[in-house]
Design a protein around this motif. Structure first.
Motif, PDB file in Angstrom:
ATOM      1  N   SER A  37       0.746  -1.403  -0.074  1.00 39.34           N
ATOM      2  CA  SER A  37       0.007   0.033   0.100  1.00 39.34           C
ATOM      3  C   SER A  37       0.950   1.352   0.060  1.00 39.34           C
ATOM      4  N   ALA A  38       0.515   1.989  -1.059  1.00 35.72           N
ATOM      5  CA  ALA A  38       1.422   3.272  -1.015  1.00 35.72           C
ATOM      6  C   ALA A  38       0.776   4.197   0.199  1.00 35.72           C
ATOM      7  N   ALA A  39      -0.231   4.150   0.480  1.00 33.67           N
ATOM      8  CA  ALA A  39      -0.740   4.917   1.689  1.00 33.67           C
ATOM      9  C   ALA A  39      -0.067   4.620   3.039  1.00 33.67           C
ATOM     10  N   ARG A  68       2.545   3.023   3.237  1.00 29.48           N
ATOM     11  CA  ARG A  68       4.205   3.337   3.268  1.00 29.48           C
ATOM     12  C   ARG A  68       4.422   4.857   3.633  1.00 29.48           C
ATOM     13  N   ARG A  69       3.383   5.844   3.212  1.00 34.34           N
ATOM     14  CA  ARG A  69       3.580   7.150   3.426  1.00 34.34           C
ATOM     15  C   ARG A  69       3.274   7.475   5.108  1.00 34.34           C
ATOM     16  N   GLN A  70       2.479   6.677   5.602  1.00 34.61           N
ATOM     17  CA  GLN A  70       2.131   6.620   7.249  1.00 34.61           C
ATOM     18  C   GLN A  70       3.510   6.153   7.994  1.00 34.61           C
ATOM     19  N   VAL A  87       6.565   6.517   6.610  1.00 30.48           N
ATOM     20  CA  VAL A  87       7.611   7.669   6.471  1.00 30.48           C
ATOM     21  C   VAL A  87       7.271   8.773   7.384  1.00 30.48           C
ATOM     22  N   GLU A  88       5.874   9.082   7.520  1.00 29.94           N
ATOM     23  CA  GLU A  88       5.462  10.299   8.114  1.00 29.94           C
ATOM     24  C   GLU A  88       5.771  10.267   9.648  1.00 29.94           C
ATOM     25  N   ARG A  94       9.522  10.825   9.951  1.00 28.37           N
ATOM     26  CA  ARG A  94       9.980  12.114   9.902  1.00 28.37           C
ATOM     27  C   ARG A  94       9.493  13.098  10.927  1.00 28.37           C
ATOM     28  N   TYR A 136       0.767   6.991  17.266  1.00 24.98           N
ATOM     29  CA  TYR A 136       1.090   6.042  15.906  1.00 24.98           C
ATOM     30  C   TYR A 136       0.233   4.741  16.017  1.00 24.98           C
ATOM     31  N   ASP A 184      14.533   9.741   3.690  1.00 24.37           N
ATOM     32  CA  ASP A 184      14.643   9.774   2.253  1.00 24.37           C
ATOM     33  C   ASP A 184      14.511   8.666   1.538  1.00 24.37           C
ATOM     34  N   TYR A 227      13.379   1.560   0.129  1.00 26.81           N
ATOM     35  CA  TYR A 227      12.634   1.467  -1.264  1.00 26.81           C
ATOM     36  C   TYR A 227      13.587   1.975  -2.175  1.00 26.81           C
TER      37      TYR A 227
END
Length: 279
Positions: free
Chosen positions: A131-133, A135-137, A139-140, A143, A162, A197, A201
């Protein structure tokens, strides 16, 4: 359980790894996920040692006590080369247990040339297509901690926000193993900030590459999914099993992406039974 921390040569970095268990036991290499350390497996290591396995529990490059990559290279391709170096140090067939970032690299080490002499492969909540979403979770969250925390309790509160499905962290001593205290007194996660960054992946990643590697794995092979994973959905499991029909599949209910941390006993039972059959 007694363990010894050794320093190993990876691809241009020195890696830290805890060795525990009988020297002549079947060898298992544990490879954690991005933004974690070798302390993230809970009771799994002790359980494997009790069952006669030699465990090599590694801090991936840029994590924990392993060196940071001067060029910021945390790609699955390069971590796979680190795994090959670890396997060469053992000089015998090894089982690879890799979560997320560690799992993607383990898949390349086992399924691409020069392939590790692999006695077994366990992928923990990681598939070529995810899931791209989700993955974003991940990384967020990584960060969001770059500026650090004033206290360990602040870090524990961030984890609870989280991972609201987990009981709140009451004893921060275990959490402290995954943080380091800077000269400014703030607590920061024990990994290279460049990871946000490149969180495991490769920019040129093609799911077909990882699927091709999975199809070539001939060792006993297991995919473990967290039953509530935010990254690996049922459709991703089906796509994986289509290209790697030789693989077994197990699901740990009520676990999210960090399966070993969410449901450690159930996770440990699954991989211990699989490794006992295959090694």
């Amino acid at each position: 359980m007694t363990s010894t921390t050794r320093r190993l040569d990876g691809k241009g970095v020195r890696l830290a790894a805890d060795w525990a268990g009988p020297a002549d036991g079947p060898a298992v290499v544990l490879l954690h996920g991005g933004g974690q350390t070798r302390h993230s497996w809970g009771e799994t290591v002790e359980a494997l040692v009790r069952n006669g396995f030699l465990t090599v529990n590694v801090d991936l490059r840029g994590h924990g006590e392993s060196e940071w990559a001067s060029d910021g290279d945390y790609s699955a391709t390069t971590i796979a080369d680190d795994i090959r170096a670890i396997a060469a140090e053992l000089a015998r067939p090894v089982a690879l247990v890799g979560a997320s970032m560690g799992g993607r690299a383990a898949l390349l080490a086992a399924g691409e040339e020069p392939a590790v002499d692999c006695a077994g492969l366990v992928l923990v909540d990681v598939t070529p297509r995810m899931s791209a979403a989700g993955r974003r979770q991940v990384v967020e969250f990584m960060r969001g901690g770059l500026d650090g925390f004033v206290t360990l309790e602040d870090a524990a509160a961030a984890v609870s926000r989280y991972l609201p499905h987990r009981p709140p962290v009451k004893d921060t001593r275990g959490l402290a193993k995954n943080l380091r205290r800077g000269e400014d007194g703030r607590w920061r996660w024990h990994w290279d900030p460049a990871l946000v960054d490149h969180p495991g992946y490769d920019p040129e990643d093609d799911p077909a590459r990882f699927e091709a590697a999975a199809a070539r794995v001939t060792a006993p092979f297991l995919l473990v999914r967290g039953g509530s994973s935010e990254l690996v959905e049922p459709e991703h499991v089906r796509a994986f099993l289509d290209v790697a029909p030789q693989a077994e599949f197990a699901e740990v209910g009520k676990a999210r992406h960090m399966v070993a941390g969410d449901r450690n006993q159930e996770f440990t039972d699954v991989i211990r039974e699989f490794l006992a059959r295959g090694l």
